[in-house]
Design a protein around this motif. Structure first.
Motif, PDB file in Angstrom:
ATOM      1  N   CYS A  53      18.580  63.342 -12.558  1.00 38.00           N
ATOM      2  CA  CYS A  53      19.397  62.499 -13.418  1.00 38.00           C
ATOM      3  C   CYS A  53      18.443  61.643 -14.231  1.00 38.00           C
ATOM      4  CB  CYS A  53      20.362  61.610 -12.633  1.00 38.00           C
ATOM      5  SG  CYS A  53      21.319  60.564 -13.765  1.00 38.00           S
ATOM      6  N   LYS A  55      19.210  59.428 -16.487  1.00 44.24           N
ATOM      7  CA  LYS A  55      19.711  58.050 -16.591  1.00 44.24           C
ATOM      8  C   LYS A  55      19.244  57.206 -15.401  1.00 44.24           C
ATOM      9  CE  LYS A  55      24.136  57.448 -18.966  1.00 44.24           C
ATOM     10  NZ  LYS A  55      25.597  57.487 -18.720  1.00 44.24           N
ATOM     11  N   CYS A  56      19.356  57.800 -14.197  1.00 46.75           N
ATOM     12  CA  CYS A  56      19.038  57.056 -12.972  1.00 46.75           C
ATOM     13  C   CYS A  56      17.603  57.303 -12.523  1.00 46.75           C
ATOM     14  CB  CYS A  56      19.987  57.465 -11.847  1.00 46.75           C
ATOM     15  SG  CYS A  56      21.715  57.161 -12.225  1.00 46.75           S
ATOM     16  N   CYS A  67      25.754  63.492 -10.929  1.00 46.25           N
ATOM     17  CA  CYS A  67      25.011  62.389 -10.314  1.00 46.25           C
ATOM     18  C   CYS A  67      25.980  61.526  -9.513  1.00 46.25           C
ATOM     19  CB  CYS A  67      24.328  61.545 -11.379  1.00 46.25           C
ATOM     20  SG  CYS A  67      23.457  60.120 -10.688  1.00 46.25           S
ATOM     21  N   ARG A  69      25.584  58.592  -8.652  1.00 42.13           N
ATOM     22  CA  ARG A  69      25.503  57.176  -9.030  1.00 42.13           C
ATOM     23  C   ARG A  69      26.193  56.889 -10.357  1.00 42.13           C
ATOM     24  NH1 ARG A  69      20.175  55.191  -6.462  1.00 42.13           N
ATOM     25  NH2 ARG A  69      20.001  56.682  -4.774  1.00 42.13           N
ATOM     26  N   CYS A  70      25.911  57.751 -11.376  1.00 39.46           N
ATOM     27  CA  CYS A  70      26.434  57.460 -12.719  1.00 39.46           C
ATOM     28  C   CYS A  70      27.386  58.553 -13.220  1.00 39.46           C
ATOM     29  CB  CYS A  70      25.289  57.279 -13.699  1.00 39.46           C
ATOM     30  SG  CYS A  70      24.432  58.819 -14.087  1.00 39.46           S
TER      31      CYS A  70
END
Ligand SMILES: [Zn+2]
Length: 159
Positions: A53, A55-56, A67, A69-70
């Motif tokens: 990911c 972004k993370c 993901c 998380r996001c």
């Protein structure tokens, strides 16, 4: 129901009855696009794939589509992982059960591969249970024959 099918466990337990049964349950499920690619790479190239990911800035292995998380779609963000990692936790399996992949006792470890941010559970062999340490470096040993499962990595062993 015949009396043959219902029987008392033993003489000491007069209210304890059991019935013998059989359950044949063949089934199939779709491993999914992500799961299929992961297993095929493991089987045909002896490569362990994860997904990143961006972004993370996290790499997940075994890979997943989204993901956690996001919720970003990760299905095109493949990365190849090292076959070396470290033990982040472990337990010793001491009970025997027909579905287990090994005769106990054996070590079931959480192993975080180099380059990954999530650990995967696998068998740790080649070291007595009492010598296993969190943080020890281990390496994947691939199975001689495929089972089309995560057990195409037969086990991990200390480096
Ligand atoms: Zn994310």
């Amino acid at each position: 129901m015949s009396e043959k099918e219902l029987r008392q466990v033993d003489d000491k337990h007069e209210h304890c009855y059991v019935m013998d049964g059989k359950l044949a349950l063949p089934y199939q499920y779709f491993a999914g696009r992500i799961g299929s690619k992961f297993i095929i790479a493991l089987r045909d190239k002896k490569k362990i794939l994860g997904v990143r990911c961006n972004k993370c800035d996290k790499v997940f292995v075994p890979p997943r589509q989204t993901c956690e998380r996001c919720f970003e779609d990760l299905s095109e963000n493949w990365v190849e992982l090292s076959d070396i990692g470290e033990v982040t936790n472990f337990t010793v399996v001491r009970y025997d059960d027909g579905h287990l992949p090994r005769k106990p006792p054996y070590v079931l470890a959480l192993i975080k591969l180099d380059g990954a941010d999530t650990p995967m559970a696998h068998i740790l062999d080649g070291v007595p249970p009492e010598k296993v340490k969190i943080g020890m470096k281990v390496k994947a040993v691939f199975a001689a024959e495929t089972t089309n499962t995560l057990l195409d990595i037969d086990h991990f062993e200390p480096v």
